[in-house]
Design an enzyme around this catalytic site. Structure first.
Site, PDB file in Angstrom:
ATOM      1  N   VAL A 143       0.823  -1.216   0.000  1.00 33.89           N
ATOM      2  CA  VAL A 143       0.000   0.000   0.000  1.00 33.89           C
ATOM      3  C   VAL A 143       0.856   1.266   0.000  1.00 33.89           C
ATOM      4  CG1 VAL A 143      -2.007  -1.068   1.074  1.00 33.89           C
ATOM      5  CG2 VAL A 143      -0.203  -0.095   2.514  1.00 33.89           C
ATOM      6  N   GLU A 144       2.149   1.095  -0.218  1.00 32.79           N
ATOM      7  CA  GLU A 144       3.017   2.271  -0.333  1.00 32.79           C
ATOM      8  C   GLU A 144       3.668   2.274  -1.719  1.00 32.79           C
ATOM      9  OE1 GLU A 144       5.020   3.585   3.416  1.00 32.79           O
ATOM     10  OE2 GLU A 144       4.249   1.692   4.208  1.00 32.79           O
ATOM     11  N   MET A 145       4.902   1.769  -1.836  1.00 29.59           N
ATOM     12  CA  MET A 145       5.556   1.773  -3.137  1.00 29.59           C
ATOM     13  C   MET A 145       5.377   0.452  -3.893  1.00 29.59           C
ATOM     14  SD  MET A 145       8.942   3.889  -1.907  1.00 29.59           S
ATOM     15  CE  MET A 145       9.654   4.284  -3.495  1.00 29.59           C
TER      16      MET A 145
END
Length: 343
Positions: A143-145
């Site tokens: 859910v980030e990179m």
């Protein structure tokens, strides 16, 4: 009249001197003004420093990697996206947005990257102890990179200019792997130090703070704020939360701290630049943040006048930002993995 003015001046000097000692006794520590002493302090706080000392080449390489969105799966998210160096090292929103515009599942606020080398714990639950390890987390988080480490390595090694810069930074026989990429980012982050007027004051310049800022510092000490916000970063350590009362916005997100319920006390350096506040970014105003801390942690009501003075002190923690020029990133090649924007 002249004698009276001299006496008042001497009294003010003595009070300032006593306040400096009281701050030090409370565990507050200044960023050293001497470059050699500062570098030694950074060395003590960076476990990988002995193996990977800071050099100009490593810092420049780490800076490019920090700003390079190609490290992410989508090709549009960099470290600077959530830790924007132009926004106090944060993203200025309650909870960060990552790959596929996914909100942080725990509604966690991005901590500032400035002075993060001085944190004894990284992440809100303290699961990383240093910057190199911390850098790996967001890169891989779905859910980030949302990047796969092997693909990150493939992207970097497909770009000849990056390969050459790694050789210049670490030697011609360097093995470029995910650990070294994260290490390079961490080496750059080591340099993001922001000395402030507060440090000048602790280092002996008794005129560095205004009268209101000194009063605010005294209140900050006397009311017990230094129980959690202490050390060189005025925070950065794991602490108990909701010590005396419940957090009024505890229902926003599901974060409960580490296995013992401890939460990292954020650094107060540059706090005036890093709203919104608390782990879930639920509070936007410093006034509310200060008063809430009094109730939640200390079991006291901090009145308006004291709050105003404490905030005066907190604003003195806004430091001198390092000059960061946005880097020109090396060109991709036909071997570079293409951005994956599939939804």
């Amino acid at each position: 009249m002249k004698k009276i003015m001299l006496s008042l001046s001497l009294l003010a000097s003595l009070n300032a001197s006593s306040l400096i000692e009281a701050a030090k006794d409370a565990g507050l520590v200044a960023i050293p003004s001497d470059k050699a002493k500062l570098e030694e302090l950074i060395k003590q706080n960076a476990p990988d420093y002995v193996e990977y000392p800071t050099t100009k080449e490593r810092v420049e390489l780490g800076k490019k990697l920090y700003f390079d969105p190609r490290i992410s799966k989508s090709g549009i998210i960099s470290c600077n996206t959530c830790h924007n160096l132009g926004l106090g090292g944060t993203d200025g929103i309650p909870a960060s947005t990552g790959h596929k515009w996914s909100p942080n599942p725990h509604h966690l606020n991005s901590p500032t990257v400035y002075n993060s080398v001085f944190n004894s714990s990284q992440f809100w639950d303290g699961r990383s102890g240093h910057l190199q390890d911390q850098a790996k987390g967001p890169i891989q988080s779905s859910v980030e990179m949302a990047a796969v480490p092997s693909e990150v390595v493939s992207k970097i090694t497909s770009i000849p200019e990056y390969v050459q810069e790694f050789k210049q930074a670490y030697g011609k026989d360097v093995k470029i792997d995910f650990d070294l990429i994260a290490t390079s980012i961490g080496i750059f982050e080591r340099t993001l130090i922001t000395p402030s007027r507060f440090d000048d004051f602790l280092n002996g310049n008794e005129k560095a703070l205004s009268d209101d800022e000194k009063k605010g510092l005294k209140l900050f000490i006397d009311k017990g704020c230094t129980a959690c916000h202490t050390g060189i970063n005025l925070g950065g350590t794991l602490q108990a939360f909701e010590v005396t009362n419940k957090y009024q916005y505890a229902n926003i997100g599901d974060f409960k701290g580490d296995s013992d319920g401890l939460i990292k006390a954020p650094t107060l350096r540059n706090i005036a630049l890093t709203a919104p506040y608390y782990h879930n970014g639920a509070i936007w105003e410093l006034e509310e943040a200060v008063k809430s801390m009094g109730k939640i942690q200390l079991g006291i009501d901090i009145n308006d006048s004291d709050t105003k003075l404490i905030i005066s002190f907190l604003k003195s923690l806004t430091g001198k930002m390092p000059e960061i020029s946005y880097p020109t990133l090396p060109a991709s090649t036909n071997k570079t993995i293409k951005p994956d924007l599939e939804y």
